[in-house]
Enzyme design. Structure first.
Site, PDB file in Angstrom:
ATOM      1  N   LEU A  10       0.840  -1.208   0.000  1.00 21.94           N
ATOM      2  CA  LEU A  10       0.000   0.000   0.000  1.00 21.94           C
ATOM      3  C   LEU A  10       0.872   1.253   0.000  1.00 21.94           C
ATOM      4  O   LEU A  10       1.708   1.434   0.878  1.00 21.94           O
ATOM      5  CB  LEU A  10      -0.915   0.012   1.232  1.00 21.94           C
ATOM      6  CG  LEU A  10      -1.819  -1.210   1.411  1.00 21.94           C
ATOM      7  CD1 LEU A  10      -2.839  -0.943   2.516  1.00 21.94           C
ATOM      8  CD2 LEU A  10      -2.511  -1.599   0.118  1.00 21.94           C
ATOM      9  N   ALA A  25      -0.581   4.514  -1.396  1.00 24.10           N
ATOM     10  CA  ALA A  25      -1.414   5.552  -2.008  1.00 24.10           C
ATOM     11  C   ALA A  25      -1.494   6.802  -1.151  1.00 24.10           C
ATOM     12  O   ALA A  25      -1.853   7.869  -1.635  1.00 24.10           O
ATOM     13  CB  ALA A  25      -2.820   5.002  -2.251  1.00 24.10           C
ATOM     14  N   ARG A  69       2.327  14.672   6.565  1.00 32.84           N
ATOM     15  CA  ARG A  69       3.250  15.124   7.624  1.00 32.84           C
ATOM     16  C   ARG A  69       4.694  15.233   7.148  1.00 32.84           C
ATOM     17  O   ARG A  69       5.531  15.799   7.840  1.00 32.84           O
ATOM     18  CB  ARG A  69       3.136  14.200   8.844  1.00 32.84           C
ATOM     19  CG  ARG A  69       1.919  14.550   9.702  1.00 32.84           C
ATOM     20  CD  ARG A  69       1.483  13.397  10.562  1.00 32.84           C
ATOM     21  NE  ARG A  69       2.514  12.998  11.497  1.00 32.84           N
ATOM     22  CZ  ARG A  69       2.549  11.821  12.123  1.00 32.84           C
ATOM     23  NH1 ARG A  69       1.604  10.932  11.885  1.00 32.84           N
ATOM     24  NH2 ARG A  69       3.521  11.548  12.959  1.00 32.84           N
TER      25      ARG A  69
HETATM   26  C1  UD1 Z   1      -3.010   1.402  10.152  1.00 29.57           C
HETATM   27  C2  UD1 Z   1      -3.880   0.311  10.762  1.00 29.57           C
HETATM   28  C3  UD1 Z   1      -3.552   0.227  12.258  1.00 29.57           C
HETATM   29  C4  UD1 Z   1      -2.084  -0.073  12.457  1.00 29.57           C
HETATM   30  C5  UD1 Z   1      -1.241   0.988  11.739  1.00 29.57           C
HETATM   31  C6  UD1 Z   1       0.222   0.584  11.758  1.00 29.57           C
HETATM   32  C7  UD1 Z   1      -5.965   0.249   9.514  1.00 29.57           C
HETATM   33  C8  UD1 Z   1      -7.384   0.657   9.503  1.00 29.57           C
HETATM   34  N1  UD1 Z   1      -5.270   0.649  10.578  1.00 29.57           N
HETATM   35  O1  UD1 Z   1      -3.416   2.615  10.721  1.00 29.57           O
HETATM   36  O2  UD1 Z   1      -4.319  -0.819  12.855  1.00 29.57           O
HETATM   37  O3  UD1 Z   1      -1.762  -0.095  13.841  1.00 29.57           O
HETATM   38  O4  UD1 Z   1      -1.631   1.115  10.365  1.00 29.57           O
HETATM   39  O5  UD1 Z   1       1.008   1.592  11.229  1.00 29.57           O
HETATM   40  O6  UD1 Z   1      -5.519  -0.450   8.617  1.00 29.57           O
HETATM   41  N2  UD1 Z   1      -3.222   3.656   2.557  1.00 29.57           N
HETATM   42  C9  UD1 Z   1      -3.611   3.593   1.242  1.00 29.57           C
HETATM   43  N3  UD1 Z   1      -4.892   3.938   0.916  1.00 29.57           N
HETATM   44  C10 UD1 Z   1      -5.775   4.316   1.854  1.00 29.57           C
HETATM   45  C11 UD1 Z   1      -5.374   4.382   3.195  1.00 29.57           C
HETATM   46  C12 UD1 Z   1      -4.094   4.044   3.511  1.00 29.57           C
HETATM   47  O7  UD1 Z   1      -2.812   3.249   0.376  1.00 29.57           O
HETATM   48  O8  UD1 Z   1      -6.920   4.600   1.467  1.00 29.57           O
HETATM   49  C13 UD1 Z   1      -1.842   3.300   2.903  1.00 29.57           C
HETATM   50  C14 UD1 Z   1      -1.065   4.472   3.445  1.00 29.57           C
HETATM   51  O9  UD1 Z   1      -0.386   5.137   2.382  1.00 29.57           O
HETATM   52  C15 UD1 Z   1      -0.102   3.796   4.393  1.00 29.57           C
HETATM   53  C16 UD1 Z   1      -0.864   2.581   4.879  1.00 29.57           C
HETATM   54  O10 UD1 Z   1      -1.882   2.345   3.940  1.00 29.57           O
HETATM   55  O11 UD1 Z   1       1.052   3.332   3.755  1.00 29.57           O
HETATM   56  C17 UD1 Z   1      -1.475   2.784   6.272  1.00 29.57           C
HETATM   57  O12 UD1 Z   1      -2.433   3.819   6.230  1.00 29.57           O
HETATM   58  P1  UD1 Z   1      -2.615   4.831   7.442  1.00 29.57           P
HETATM   59  O13 UD1 Z   1      -3.730   5.731   7.101  1.00 29.57           O
HETATM   60  O14 UD1 Z   1      -1.326   5.416   7.801  1.00 29.57           O
HETATM   61  O15 UD1 Z   1      -3.118   3.833   8.579  1.00 29.57           O
HETATM   62  P2  UD1 Z   1      -3.034   4.074  10.124  1.00 29.57           P
HETATM   63  O16 UD1 Z   1      -4.104   4.982  10.544  1.00 29.57           O
HETATM   64  O17 UD1 Z   1      -1.649   4.402  10.528  1.00 29.57           O
END
Ligand code: UD1
Ligand code: CA
Length: 447
Positions: free
Chosen positions: A8, A10, A15
């Site tokens: 993932l 996207a 920040r």
């Molecule tokens: C996520 C997890 C959380 C975990 C944490 C660890 C979920 C709902 N939560 O939270 O349980 O403890 O990671 O770091 O999965 N991304 C996409 N498309 C999206 C949303 C996110 O590609 O629509 C990617 C982001 O670029 C990133 C990763 O997924 O690389 C994680 O997304 P982020 O929004 O940072 O999740 P957290 O809230 O940190």
């Protein structure tokens, strides 16, 4: 059992406060996404799918450069981690095996950890990678009963009791392909963020009577990069590991904390590295070489028992033979320096071939660039290039040829010949004293 990766990448990474997509920021000269791909490569995936969104074109170009076999799919709107994985559905159509979801901004998941995850996937329908968090803060919490995982609750949606749990979700998850996409199509977004959470597949799996479990790894492996401070922290973690691995592999680091490695630096045993040496990408150093303080190396090969520095700059395409010697304030670019040849002081050798045991005098410059094109310089074996020679390329100096100090070499020099090209020197007896008297008198007059 075959494996496939979904990475993932996207997210916007707001920040970072950057025009560069977050996953393209580098640790050890490799973009974060490259570290995630490298970690994933340890399970020999049959397919790799990278989900891009913010800065998609730039990310896709980098991914293609790192692994031409990887498929990129776009997530136009970031509606959550579950929605992100769903974008890989088409790319994984027909795949029968375990899918591992990684985050592009989480560079250090180890091969051992991924192996443990793959092994667990043969017994459980869904396996989550968890870790004991020093400070659980905003991480999702794993709600477990022994080895069984009941569900994952996001910090935002957690009760006080659930927030007290320190076993956290790394984000890495493994499940059979069909199971995973069936569960994902059942995700809802009824939560505090209004997002489709990948983490909800655990609860959905349990509701269907499937088995969900978790494996754990040290917290350092799950560290994610969200801002520049964490980027620097990740760099520090990488460098500490690389230094230790080099030393345990038989390399002496005189002052380990001052040496910087790239992600692909290869150093053989019995190499000695002085303080403040920096390795850019693509460096290979053979047995017994010595790299003295304040040298910078990039895209180069250093032969066995060769010596470089202090203050050497070895640029891409440098190939030093066995026992070659590169001294202080010397820059070498795209040049082969054969066995035992010496370039000891204050020189620039670029686009060149220097034969075995040749000696390049102090201040020698290969004038390789005419403002439009680059040209080559060939120097034969055992040639002796006098100090401050300018070699105006394209030009050849034969084997055992010489140039006198200060010569501007503009024509090929045959084997064994001497080239001398400089203004003839004239001696004027007594002239120096007379000149000084004149100048002093002039100054006295002025007062
Ligand atoms: C996520 C997890 C959380 C975990 C944490 C660890 C979920 C709902 N939560 O939270 O349980 O403890 O990671 O770091 O999965 N991304 C996409 N498309 C999206 C949303 C996110 O590609 O629509 C990617 C982001 O670029 C990133 C990763 O997924 O690389 C994680 O997304 P982020 O929004 O940072 O999740 P957290 O809230 O940190
Ligand atoms: Ca995150």
């Amino acid at each position: 059992m075959q494996t496939a990766l979904v990475i993932l990448a996207a997210g916007m990474g707001s920040r970072m406060k950057s025009d560069t997509p977050k996953v393209l920021h580098e640790v050890a000269d490799l973009p974060l996404i490259g570290h995630a791909m490298k970690a994933g490569a340890s399970v020999s995936p049959a397919r790799t799918v990278v989900v891009t969104g913010h800065g998609a074109a730039a990310v896709e170009a980098v991914v293609a450069g790192l692994d031409p076999g990887a498929v990129c799919v776009r997530q136009a709107e970031q509606l959550g981690t579950g929605h992100a994985v769903d974008q890989a559905r088409q790319a994984l159509a027909g795949f029968e095996g375990t899918v591992i979801v990684l985050y592009g901004d989480t560079p250090f998941v180890s091969p051992e950890t991924l192996q443990a995850l793959v092994a667990s996937s043969t017994e459980a329908d869904v396996t989550v990678l968890g870790f004991e968090a020093q400070d659980p803060a905003l991480y999702g919490r794993l709600i477990a009963d022994g080895r069984d995982l009941a569900r994952i609750v996001e910090a935002k949606d957690a009760s006080a009791d659930e927030l007290a749990v320190t076993l956290c979700n790394s984000g890495v998850i493994a499940a059979g392909c069909e199971t995973l996409f069936t569960l994902i199509s059942e995700l809802g977004n009824d939560n505090k963020s209004g997002e489709y959470y990948l983490t909800d597949v655990v609860g959905l799996a349990r509701a269907k009577g499937l088995r969900a479990t978790y494996v754990t790894c040290p917290e350092a492996e799950t560290m994610g990069v969200n801002d520049r401070a964490q980027l620097a922290e990740a760099e520090g973690v990488f460098q500490a590991r690389a230094r230790r691995a080099a030393m345990l592999g038989g390399v002496t680091l005189a002052e380990p904390d001052s040496v910087y490695f790239a992600h692909d630096t290869q150093i053989a045993r019995d190499v000695w590295i002085g303080p403040h040496v920096v390795f850019g990408p693509g460096v290979v150093i053979r047995e017994g070489a010595r790299i003295h303080a304040f040298s910078h190396l990039e895209g180069c090969m250093v032969g066995a028992d060769a010596i470089a520095g202090p203050f050497a700059r070895l640029r891409p395409g440098t190939d030093l033979g066995t026992k070659a010697r590169i001294g202080n304030f010397v820059e070498i670019k795209n040049a082969v320096i054969e066995d035992g040849a010496k370039v000891n002081h204050l020189s620039y050798v670029g686009d060149a071939h220097v034969g075995a045991a040749a000696n390049i005098g102090a201040g020698t410059i290969t004038c390789n660039y005419d403002g439009v094109m680059k040209h080559r310089t060939e120097i034969g074996a055992r040639a002796f290039v006098g100090s401050n020679s300018l070699l105006v390329a394209p030009v050849k100096m034969g084997a055992e040829s010489m140039s006198a100090s200060g010569t501007v070499v503009t024509k090929d020099v045959p084997d064994g010949a001497l080239a001398i090209g400089r203004a003839e020197m004239v001696i004027k007896p007594g002239f120096a004293r007379k000149l000084m008297q004149m100048l002093r008198a002039k100054k006295a007059k002025k007062g």
